[in-house]
Write an enzyme that holds these catalytic residues in place. Structure first.
Site, PDB file in Angstrom:
ATOM      1  CB  SER A 215      -0.903   0.262   1.271  1.00 49.88           C
ATOM      2  OG  SER A 215      -1.314   1.305   1.552  1.00 49.88           O
ATOM      3  CB  ALA A 216      -0.012   4.477  -1.459  1.00 46.75           C
ATOM      4  CB  THR A 217      -0.563   3.177   4.016  1.00 43.40           C
ATOM      5  OG1 THR A 217      -0.579   3.873   5.464  1.00 43.40           O
ATOM      6  CG2 THR A 217      -0.308   1.859   4.291  1.00 43.40           C
TER       7      THR A 217
ATOM      8  CE1 TYR B  21      -4.162  -3.089   5.329  1.00 50.93           C
ATOM      9  CE2 TYR B  21      -3.755  -0.806   5.192  1.00 50.93           C
ATOM     10  CZ  TYR B  21      -3.754  -2.207   4.812  1.00 50.93           C
ATOM     11  OH  TYR B  21      -3.938  -2.222   3.063  1.00 50.93           O
TER      12      TYR B  21
ATOM     13  CE  LYS C 215      -1.495  -4.486   3.260  1.00 48.46           C
ATOM     14  NZ  LYS C 215      -1.776  -5.807   2.829  1.00 48.46           N
TER      15      LYS C 215
ATOM     16  CG  PHE D   8      -1.243   5.327  -5.047  1.00 52.85           C
ATOM     17  CD1 PHE D   8      -0.302   4.339  -5.328  1.00 52.85           C
ATOM     18  CD2 PHE D   8      -0.918   6.639  -4.313  1.00 52.85           C
ATOM     19  CE1 PHE D   8       1.104   4.829  -5.035  1.00 52.85           C
ATOM     20  CE2 PHE D   8       0.339   7.032  -4.255  1.00 52.85           C
ATOM     21  CZ  PHE D   8       1.327   5.848  -4.534  1.00 52.85           C
TER      22      PHE D   8
ATOM     23  NE  ARG E  24      -6.050   9.694   1.148  1.00 50.05           N
ATOM     24  CZ  ARG E  24      -5.714  11.054   1.628  1.00 50.05           C
ATOM     25  NH1 ARG E  24      -5.429  12.027   1.090  1.00 50.05           N
ATOM     26  NH2 ARG E  24      -5.778  11.034   2.952  1.00 50.05           N
TER      27      ARG E  24
END
Ligand code: NAD
Ligand code: UFG
Length: 342
Positions: A124-126, A150, A154, A179, A232
Site C-alpha cells: 500500500s502507498a501507506t 495495518y 504492510k 493507491f 487521493r
C-alpha cells in the site's frame, strides 16, 4: 502458469481472478470469508466462464496451508488475503499482526518446502508515510513506522519479502503499492462489499446514493488543497487487476525483488468525487463538512512512470467511469452479496 490467489473472494482478489483467467492463467482461489462471501466466487466463475478450483482456508493455519501446496502444483502466489481496516487495526492490533504476518509466513514456509519461488504482494502507498513528498515514486523512502498497525503489517511484510529474496536463490517478490482502489466490474455483478458502515469514501458515498445512509460527511474542508478537501489517487479496481497480470511478466523474467506503485498519477478531491458520483446516480448527493479525520494526509498521489516503463502498464479508467461502475454494482446489489447468500 498456475497461480494461487489468496483472498480471492475479496474486493481486489475477485476482480483479479477474472483478469488472470482472461489472460489465460490457471488459478486456484482461496479465502476464509472473514470479510467476503462464496457468492463472489460463484459470480467470478460465471463472469469468466471457468469453474476454477476454490478452497476455503485460513492461511494462518500452517498445516492447512501446507496441505494446499501438497494438493496443487502451484507456480506463483498472489497474496491478497489480509485484514485491511485502518481504524479497526488501531483497536485490535494483535489480531492484525497475527492475521497479516501469520498468513504471509505460513505461505512462505509452504512455498519454501515446495520450492515455489514467485510471490506477488498487495502492499500500500501507506508505507511511504507522512514525511514523503508527492508524488510518491519507488525511490521515495518508506516510513520507519506508518500511521496504523495495518500499515505497519504492510511495511513488515515488505521487509520479510526483501529478506526472502536475499536468502533464497531464485526467489521473486513483487511488491505492488496500491493507491486508492475504487470502482467495480463493468457488469455490476461484483464489487466492494464492506460489512457495516463503510470507512472508505467511495463505498460510503455509494450507500448514501442507494438510500442506506442519509448524508456524506466530508472530513475536513480547510486543507491546503484547491477546494480545501483531501486529494487521493483513486484507481479503478479493474486497472489495478490488470496491473497484477502485467506484474506476472516480471516474475516470468526472474525479477528478484521488484517494487512498483499502482496508481494513476492524478489527485482527485473528496468534493470532486462526490460530484462525479452525483452525476453517476443522477441526483445531487447530500453532504456536510465534518472535522478532519485523525491520521489523514492532505494530499498524495503516485508517480506512475515506473509502472509504465517496466510493466508497460498504465491505468486507463477515469473518475467518472469508476463512479458509474460503483453505482451499477451498488444499485443492482443494494445489500451487496447478502441477498444472494440468504
Ligand atoms: P478484502 O477484505 O475485500 O479482501 C481480502 C480477503 O482476504 C477477504 O476475502 C478475506 O476474507 C480474506 N482473508 C483475510 N484474512 C484471511 C486469512 N487469514 N486466510 C484466508 N483469507 C483471508 O480487501 P481488498 O480490498 O480486496 O484488499 C486485498 C489486499 O489489498 C489486502 O491485503 C489489502 O490490505 C490490500 N490493499 C487494499 C487497499 C484498499 O484500499 N482496498 C489498498 C492497499 C492495499
Ligand atoms: N473521507 C471522507 N468521508 C468519509 C470517508 C473518507 O471525507 O466518509 C475522506 C478521507 O478523509 C480522505 C479521503 O476521503 O481524505 C479518502 O479516504 P479513504 O478512507 O477512502 O482512503 P484513505 O486514503 O484514507 O486510505 C486508503 C486505504 C488504506 C490505504 C491508504 C493508502 O483505505 O488501506 O488508502 O493507500 F492504506
Amino acid at each position: 502458469m498456475k497461480i494461487l490467489v489468496t483472498g480471492a473472494a475479496g474486493y481486489i482478489g475477485s476482480h483479479t481472478c477474472i483478469e488472470l483467467v482472461n489472460a489465460g492463467y490457471d488459478i486456484i482461489g482461496a479465502d476464509n470469508f472473514v470479510n467476503s462471501s462464496m457468492e463472489a466466487i460463484r459470480r467470478v466463475r460465471k463472469l469468466c466462464g471457468v469453474n476454477f478450483p476454490f478452497e476455503e482456508i485460513d492461511f494462518t493455519d500452517k498445516d492447512a496451508t501446507e496441505k494446499l501446496f501438497e494438493k496443487y502444483q502451484i507456480d506463483a502466489v498472489m497474496h491478497f488475503a489480509g485484514l485491511k481496516a485502518v481504524g479497526e487495526s488501531v483497536q485490535i492490533p494483535i489480531e492484525y499482526y497475527q492475521n497479516n504476518l501469520g498468513s504471509t509466513l505460513s505461505l512462505l514456509a509452504a512455498m519454501k518446502k515446495h520450492d515455489v519461488k514467485n510471490f506477488i504482494f498487495s502492499s500500500s502507498a501507506t508505507v511511504y508515510g507522512a514525511e514523503a513528498s508527492v508524488p510518491y515514486n519507488e525511490h521515495t523512502p518508506v516510513s520507519r513506522v506508518t500511521s496504523s498497525p495495518y500499515g505497519n503489517t504492510k511495511l513488515m511484510i515488505e521487509y520479510i519479502l526483501k529478506d526472502a529474496v536475499k536468502a533464497i536463490p531464485g526467489f521473486n517478490a513483487v511488491l505492488l503499492r496500491y493507491f486508492n482502489p475504487v470502482g467495480a466490474h463493468e457488469s455490476g455483478e461484483i464489487g466492494e462489499d464492506p460489512t457495516g458502515i463503510p470507512n472508505n469514501l467511495v463505498p460510503y458515498v455509494a450507500r448514501v446514493a442507494v438510500g442506506k445512509l442519509p448524508v456524506i460527511h466530508i472530513f475536513g474542508n480547510d486543507y491546503d488543497t484547491p477546494d480545501g478537501t483531501c486529494l487521493r489517487d483513486y484507481i479503478h479496481v479493474v486497472d489495478l487487476a490488470k496491473g497484477h497480470v502485467a506484474a506476472l511478466k516480471k516474475i516470468e523474467q526472474n525479477c528478484g525483488l521488484f517494487i512498483c506503485n499502482l496508481g494513476t498519477g492524478k489527485g482527485t478531491s473528496v468534493l470532486e468525487m462526490v460530484k462525479a458520483f452525483s452525476k453517476s446516480c443522477g441526483r445531487e448527493l447530500p453532504y456536510e463538512f465534518a472535522p478532519r479525520r485523525a491520521g489523514d494526509l492532505p494530499a498524495f498521489w503516485a508517480d506512475p512512470s515506473f509502472a509504465k516503463e517496466s510493466l508497460g502498464w498504465t491505468a486507463e479508467k477515469g473518475i467518472q467511469e469508476m463512479c458509474d461502475d460503483v453505482w451499477r454494482w451498488q444499485s443492482k446489489n443494494p445489500n451487496g452479496y447478502r441477498d444472494a447468500d440468504a
